[in-house]
Design an enzyme around this catalytic site. Structure first.
Site, PDB file in Angstrom:
ATOM      1  N   ARG A 171       0.832  -1.206   0.000  1.00 23.99           N
ATOM      2  CA  ARG A 171       0.000   0.000   0.000  1.00 23.99           C
ATOM      3  C   ARG A 171       0.869   1.259   0.000  1.00 23.99           C
ATOM      4  O   ARG A 171       0.398   2.323  -0.351  1.00 23.99           O
ATOM      5  CB  ARG A 171      -0.859   0.033   1.275  1.00 23.99           C
ATOM      6  CG  ARG A 171      -1.938  -1.011   1.341  1.00 23.99           C
ATOM      7  CD  ARG A 171      -2.451  -1.165   2.779  1.00 23.99           C
ATOM      8  NE  ARG A 171      -3.066   0.050   3.302  1.00 23.99           N
ATOM      9  CZ  ARG A 171      -4.341   0.367   3.212  1.00 23.99           C
ATOM     10  NH1 ARG A 171      -5.168  -0.446   2.605  1.00 23.99           N
ATOM     11  NH2 ARG A 171      -4.822   1.476   3.730  1.00 23.99           N
ATOM     12  N   ARG A 175       9.102   6.968  -3.505  1.00 23.13           N
ATOM     13  CA  ARG A 175       9.272   7.973  -4.555  1.00 23.13           C
ATOM     14  C   ARG A 175      10.663   8.592  -4.556  1.00 23.13           C
ATOM     15  O   ARG A 175      11.162   8.952  -3.494  1.00 23.13           O
ATOM     16  CB  ARG A 175       8.295   9.135  -4.335  1.00 23.13           C
ATOM     17  CG  ARG A 175       6.878   8.747  -4.377  1.00 23.13           C
ATOM     18  CD  ARG A 175       6.020   9.982  -4.567  1.00 23.13           C
ATOM     19  NE  ARG A 175       4.636   9.615  -4.372  1.00 23.13           N
ATOM     20  CZ  ARG A 175       3.923   9.947  -3.308  1.00 23.13           C
ATOM     21  NH1 ARG A 175       4.451  10.692  -2.354  1.00 23.13           N
ATOM     22  NH2 ARG A 175       2.670   9.553  -3.210  1.00 23.13           N
ATOM     23  N   ARG A 248      -7.586  -7.463  13.992  1.00 24.55           N
ATOM     24  CA  ARG A 248      -6.855  -6.573  14.884  1.00 24.55           C
ATOM     25  C   ARG A 248      -7.854  -5.538  15.372  1.00 24.55           C
ATOM     26  O   ARG A 248      -8.701  -5.061  14.609  1.00 24.55           O
ATOM     27  CB  ARG A 248      -5.711  -5.864  14.163  1.00 24.55           C
ATOM     28  CG  ARG A 248      -4.558  -6.748  13.846  1.00 24.55           C
ATOM     29  CD  ARG A 248      -3.923  -7.360  15.064  1.00 24.55           C
ATOM     30  NE  ARG A 248      -3.114  -6.412  15.828  1.00 24.55           N
ATOM     31  CZ  ARG A 248      -2.634  -6.658  17.037  1.00 24.55           C
ATOM     32  NH1 ARG A 248      -2.930  -7.799  17.655  1.00 24.55           N
ATOM     33  NH2 ARG A 248      -1.888  -5.770  17.657  1.00 24.55           N
ATOM     34  N   GLU A 301      -3.487   5.967  19.327  1.00 21.89           N
ATOM     35  CA  GLU A 301      -4.054   4.722  18.819  1.00 21.89           C
ATOM     36  C   GLU A 301      -3.221   3.529  19.285  1.00 21.89           C
ATOM     37  O   GLU A 301      -2.050   3.418  18.913  1.00 21.89           O
ATOM     38  CB  GLU A 301      -4.022   4.804  17.286  1.00 21.89           C
ATOM     39  CG  GLU A 301      -5.265   4.325  16.632  1.00 21.89           C
ATOM     40  CD  GLU A 301      -5.274   4.692  15.151  1.00 21.89           C
ATOM     41  OE1 GLU A 301      -5.500   5.872  14.837  1.00 21.89           O
ATOM     42  OE2 GLU A 301      -5.053   3.804  14.330  1.00 21.89           O
ATOM     43  N   ASP A 351     -10.257   0.074   1.451  1.00 23.52           N
ATOM     44  CA  ASP A 351     -10.297   1.524   1.628  1.00 23.52           C
ATOM     45  C   ASP A 351     -11.717   2.010   1.322  1.00 23.52           C
ATOM     46  O   ASP A 351     -12.498   1.299   0.680  1.00 23.52           O
ATOM     47  CB  ASP A 351      -9.315   2.198   0.668  1.00 23.52           C
ATOM     48  CG  ASP A 351      -7.882   2.073   1.151  1.00 23.52           C
ATOM     49  OD1 ASP A 351      -7.685   1.840   2.351  1.00 23.52           O
ATOM     50  OD2 ASP A 351      -6.969   2.205   0.316  1.00 23.52           O
TER      51      ASP A 351
END
Ligand code: UDP
Length: 367
Positions: A171, A175, A248, A301, A351
């Site tokens: 994912r 670059r 998860r 998180e 997504d």
């Protein structure tokens, strides 16, 4: 004749899009949700004038023009671009991996210099990568794997990287340009006013019943409609007949702080293995600092293994679970009056744009 054509279980994105499309096609829909609010995991709640992403940050991005046009019907999107920063033991690095990151790590200034180091480090893995660790080293080399991937991934998935499937890391873009935009897609943004408002607009004129537990009241609820769209966990639907699938889960610690600017960026990832949380999100930066003066809302998180009673967030699509899912999928295929959809219904790391695409396609297939 039954009162509804479709009973839609789950008022998240999949359910809302399915319900909207079917309603527009003249079908009678009832949408129910176990929770006391709509919008599933994209639910946002206003705190101190800030749209807080209550189940983790969601950034809308897509290369699907039809999906992009579709969502514009329900929300105006801002021009937010996700440019998270990684924090490794106090050192800050730009994500995704790009010339800024390579400069910060190795002091290189040109793509040629960066490429040379990358090529040397990538050589460690030859042939098809068999797991996430090999995939990561092949993609980005040893240094970045150690500092920016290993700790984060092991915390996030609760497993060593050599036991995880390689697609998870695919994912992430790499670059040789100075470009911190996390996504490659041409369309990106956050719905102004929050995702809840967007979903509310999708559900306009559609009957919604909240705090209704489908599986606990299945016979009565099934009797209301010709067909069912189920977006909950597929293993729960079949009473865990073949054993539970692994998920998860996450624990969110959200705090309102008396300051204007806590970290200066929407997302900061903590990529070492000692910090117990994976990231801190400062929600106001999704809307360019909107919100009450002198206040900010942040969320830490903490990943955790899913246990009964927890919210499942991420399917663990490793080999063992994929085999198990295939068994549930064949049971699902035999339920001719039930459509299984969304992240939990299809046990898929979807997504948002792909969820919308899947729901639109499911409607087209059914009509
Ligand atoms: N990842 C990482 N370091 C980071 C961010 C992501 O190693 O700083 C890896 C990690 O394995 C994660 C995957 O990339 O599970 C996908 O990350 P993404 O940000 O797409 O995950 P999400 O936002 O869906 O949790």
């Amino acid at each position: 004749m039954l009162k509804y054509d479709y009973l839609i279980v789950g008022a998240g994105l999949y359910g809302a899009v399915f319900a909207r499309r079917m309603t527009d096609a003249g079908k009678r829909c009832l949408i129910i949700d176990r929770r006391n609010h709509i919008a599933g995991n994209i639910y946002t709640k206003e705190i101190e004038g800030i749209q807080v992403h209550m189940y983790g940050p969601h950034i809308f991005h897509t290369d699907d023009e039809e999906v992009w046009r579709y969502v514009q019907r329900f929300a105006k999107f801002n021009h937010f671009r996700y440019e998270p920063v990684a924090n490794y033991k106090g050192g800050l690095y730009n994500l995704p991996f790009n010339m800024n990151t390579f400069h910060q790590l190795w002091g290189v200034n040109t793509p040629g210099e960066a490429e040379k180091i990358l090529a040397e480090q990538r050589r460690e893995v030859s042939g098809e990568p068999g797991n996430l660790e090999e995939q990561a080293i092949k993609l980005i080399g040893h240094d970045i794997y150690e500092k920016l991937i290993k700790g984060y991934t092991q915390k996030q998935w609760g497993r060593p990287c050599d036991e995880l499937p390689s697609f998870i890391i695919r994912r992430l873009p790499v670059r040789l340009r100075f470009d911190n935009n996390y996504f490659n897609h041409p369309y990106q943004g956050i719905p102004i006013g929050g995702y809840t408002k967007m979903v509310k607009n999708m559900l306009e004129g559609i009957e919604v019943r909240l705090s209704v537990d489908y599986l606990a009241n299945k016979p009565e609820l099934d009797a209301l409609a010709e067909k069912v769209v189920y977006t909950g966990p597929i293993d729960a639907y079949f009473q865990y007949k073949y054993g539970p699938l692994e998920y998860r889960s996450l624990r969110f610690e959200t705090e309102t702080l008396d300051c204007d600017n806590f970290q200066g960026v929407a997302g900061m990832n903590f990529t070492d293995s000692e910090t117990p949380y994976t990231r801190i999100v400062e929600h106001k930066w999704f809307e360019f600092g909107k919100g009450n003066a002198g206040k900010t809302v942040i969320t830490r998180e903490y990943p955790k293994e899913w246990q009964p009673g927890d919210e499942p967030y991420y399917p663990v699509n490793d080999e063992k679970n994929s085999v198990l899912y295939a068994k549930y999928k064949s049971l699902a295929d035999a339920e001719i009056n039930v459509v299984f959809g969304g992240r939990l219904g299809e046990y898929k790391y979807y997504d948002m744009d792909k969820v919308i695409r899947a729901a639109l396609d499911a409607v087209n297939d059914t009509l």
